[in-house]
Design a protein around this motif. Structure first.
Motif, PDB file in Angstrom:
ATOM      1  N   PRO A  64       0.830  -1.209   0.000  1.00  0.00           N
ATOM      2  CA  PRO A  64       0.000   0.000   0.000  1.00  0.00           C
ATOM      3  C   PRO A  64       0.865   1.259   0.000  1.00  0.00           C
ATOM      4  N   GLY A  65       0.535   2.179  -0.869  1.00  0.00           N
ATOM      5  CA  GLY A  65       1.276   3.428  -0.978  1.00  0.00           C
ATOM      6  C   GLY A  65       2.362   3.413  -2.025  1.00  0.00           C
TER       7      GLY A  65
ATOM      8  N   ARG B  84      11.300   2.499   3.020  1.00  0.00           N
ATOM      9  CA  ARG B  84      10.445   2.154   4.151  1.00  0.00           C
ATOM     10  C   ARG B  84       9.206   1.381   3.715  1.00  0.00           C
ATOM     11  N   LEU B  85       8.760   1.608   2.482  1.00  0.00           N
ATOM     12  CA  LEU B  85       7.578   0.901   1.997  1.00  0.00           C
ATOM     13  C   LEU B  85       7.899  -0.479   1.431  1.00  0.00           C
ATOM     14  N   THR B  86       9.141  -0.662   0.972  1.00  0.00           N
ATOM     15  CA  THR B  86       9.505  -1.919   0.335  1.00  0.00           C
ATOM     16  C   THR B  86       9.563  -3.046   1.361  1.00  0.00           C
ATOM     17  N   PRO B  87       8.951  -4.191   1.067  1.00  0.00           N
ATOM     18  CA  PRO B  87       9.019  -5.323   2.009  1.00  0.00           C
ATOM     19  C   PRO B  87      10.450  -5.797   2.206  1.00  0.00           C
TER      20      PRO B  87
ATOM     21  N   PRO C 238      -2.370   7.591  -1.340  1.00  0.00           N
ATOM     22  CA  PRO C 238      -2.433   6.998   0.000  1.00  0.00           C
ATOM     23  C   PRO C 238      -1.038   6.674   0.514  1.00  0.00           C
ATOM     24  N   GLY C 239      -0.798   7.034   1.755  1.00  0.00           N
ATOM     25  CA  GLY C 239       0.484   6.728   2.374  1.00  0.00           C
ATOM     26  C   GLY C 239       1.550   7.759   2.154  1.00  0.00           C
ATOM     27  N   THR C 240       1.311   8.790   1.297  1.00  0.00           N
ATOM     28  CA  THR C 240       2.311   9.819   1.064  1.00  0.00           C
ATOM     29  C   THR C 240       1.811  11.205   1.432  1.00  0.00           C
ATOM     30  N   GLY C 241       0.530  11.352   1.608  1.00  0.00           N
ATOM     31  CA  GLY C 241      -0.025  12.660   1.927  1.00  0.00           C
ATOM     32  C   GLY C 241       0.215  13.053   3.362  1.00  0.00           C
TER      33      GLY C 241
END
Length: 460
Positions: free
Chosen positions: A274-275, A388-391, A448-451
């Protein structure tokens, strides 16, 4: 400093018969709360030797942050290899255009061949990065680089012997296996400084400055070699430098991140995080800023000074990246990205105003310097969010997707900027990078996730 593990009370006088004798001091037993932990617990929490040499507390000096960054053993060696391998990335396109156009007399053919190589790289690079995450950097990067270097040499021989045009496309498409050395270098920094967001921020800023430096010096070196020696000299030198740099980089096995054969949690690709798709769209729009700015500036200057003027933009970005990495990052990376994109949108309007208001080259050059300084902080913060978003276990793939989005944006921006220049003039063409920067800002606000309203801990 005296040892405080035990306390010796003062001698006590005691009556023994008719003689006063001094009772020997008794050792107070150590408190249980101060007892040393067992060896197994100390081995788990013990930091590496290079981190124990750090001074306590954050180092607020800019030089101190970069000194801490290169403290791990092997960090300087893999950085040197990465820089050597990345320098040809700014050489290959210019060298191919000079080489093909000189031999075949067609800039259209040269542009089509380089565009084919860019498209092939965008398709192949994520799969190469996935192999790197699964099997390790050294095991994948070296053979992939050998294949890419052979593709460059094949292109050189085809041009040298004036082979059919289709062979040029096939040879240049083979260079798509070139690994993302910048992404692998960022993955090493994230592994070495895990748990230290400030150090990772400084590392991302340094890598962005290195990218700008390589893309600033690469075209100049390629043009110089092709003009001073022979048309194929730029491609040949680039292939040798790339292979040598990757070999030096891969030899530093101590700093290589561990492999993850199977993605934890069943995650198959960072695209499902997500994001992540919204953030990649931001990178796509940011790439359009670079592509359109380059084409429009070349059309506006229309002379040998164009390279130096564009170099000011890259120089501004390089300096801004180093300065941005030397300061402690503000919390909430998502909000920080919004601020950087807002600043980029505002400063990108300066070249438009300079071109429309005065039309002079010095004014345009003076406007491109601060415009370039706005791009590095946005990309540094964006790369931080990508990490930070990457698994876990997919870091190379995640950052390669970001680079692929940038390349796609550069191609789209170049096409849009060229169309605008042809139909409305070079001055009006500067509205394209402004619009692309504004689009990146809007996508960041809506994504989503960056705002600014995100509450995810990974983005804070």
């Amino acid at each position: 400093m005296p040892d405080t593990s035990m306390t010796l009370p003062a001698p006590v006088l005691a009556l023994s018969g008719d003689v006063l004798v001094a009772a020997p001091p008794t050792a107070r037993p150590r408190s249980r709360s101060r007892s040393r932990p067992p060896s197994w617990s100390r081995s788990r929490s013990r930091p590496p030797s290079w981190s124990r040499s750090r001074p306590p507390g954050p180092d607020r000096r800019p030089a101190g942050r970069y000194r801490r960054l290169f403290a791990p053993p092997g960090a300087r060696a893999f950085t040197a290899g990465a820089l050597l391998a990345r320098l040809p990335m700014g050489m290959f396109s210019v060298s191919a255009i000079i080489m093909i156009a000189g031999a075949y007399g067609s800039y259209a053919l040269a542009g089509a061949v380089t565009a084919t190589g860019l498209a092939a790289t965008a398709l192949v690079a994520p799969f190469t990065a996935r192999l790197v995450d699964r099997y390790g950097q050294a095991r994948v990067a070296v053979p992939a680089t050998v294949i890419a270097a052979l593709g460059s040499l094949a292109l050189l021989l085809c041009v040298r012997h004036h082979a059919p045009a289709w062979t040029l496309f096939a040879a240049y498409a083979a260079t798509a296996t070139t690994p993302n050395t910048g992404g692998m270098s960022r993955a090493r920094w994230a592994h070495l400084h895990r748990g230290d967001p400030a150090a990772v921020h400084t590392a991302n800023a340094f890598e962005q400055a290195a990218d700008e430096l390589c893309f600033m010096l690469g075209p100049v070196l390629a043009a110089l070699l092709c003009a001073a020696l022979f048309p194929e000299a730029g491609t040949l030198t680039g292939a040798v430098l790339m292979l040598a740099g990757v070999l030096v980089f891969a030899a530093q096995r101590a700093t290589e991140p561990p492999v993850s054969p199977r993605p934890p949690g069943g995650a198959r690709t960072p695209l499902r995080t997500p994001g992540m798709p919204a953030l990649l769209l931001v990178f796509l729009a940011t790439g359009a800023v670079f592509g359109s700015m380059e084409v429009v500036t070349l059309a506006f200057v229309d002379g040998p000074a164009a390279g130096a003027v564009l170099g000011l933009q890259a120089a501004g970005s390089c300096v801004a990246g180093l300065v941005y990495g030397s300061v402690r990052p503000a919390p909430h990376a998502g909000r920080r990205l919004l601020g950087c994109l807002a600043a980029m949108t505002a400063l990108m309007s300066l070249p438009l105003l300079a071109a429309a208001g005065t039309g002079s080259l010095p004014a345009l050059a003076a406007a491109l310097l601060p415009a370039g300084m706005a791009t590095a902080p946005a990309l540094v913060t964006g790369m931080t969010l990508i990490q930070r978003l990457t698994p876990e276990g997919r870091l190379n793939e995640g950052m390669t997707l970001a680079v692929t989005a940038l390349l796609g944006g550069i191609a789209a921006g170049s096409a849009t900027g060229g169309w605008t220049v042809e139909h409305a003039g070079a001055t009006a063409g500067y509205a394209v990078p402004v619009a692309a920067a504004a689009l990146a800002l809007l996508l960041c606000l809506a994504g989503p996730g960056t705002g600014p309203g995100t509450t995810k801990a990974r983005l804070s």
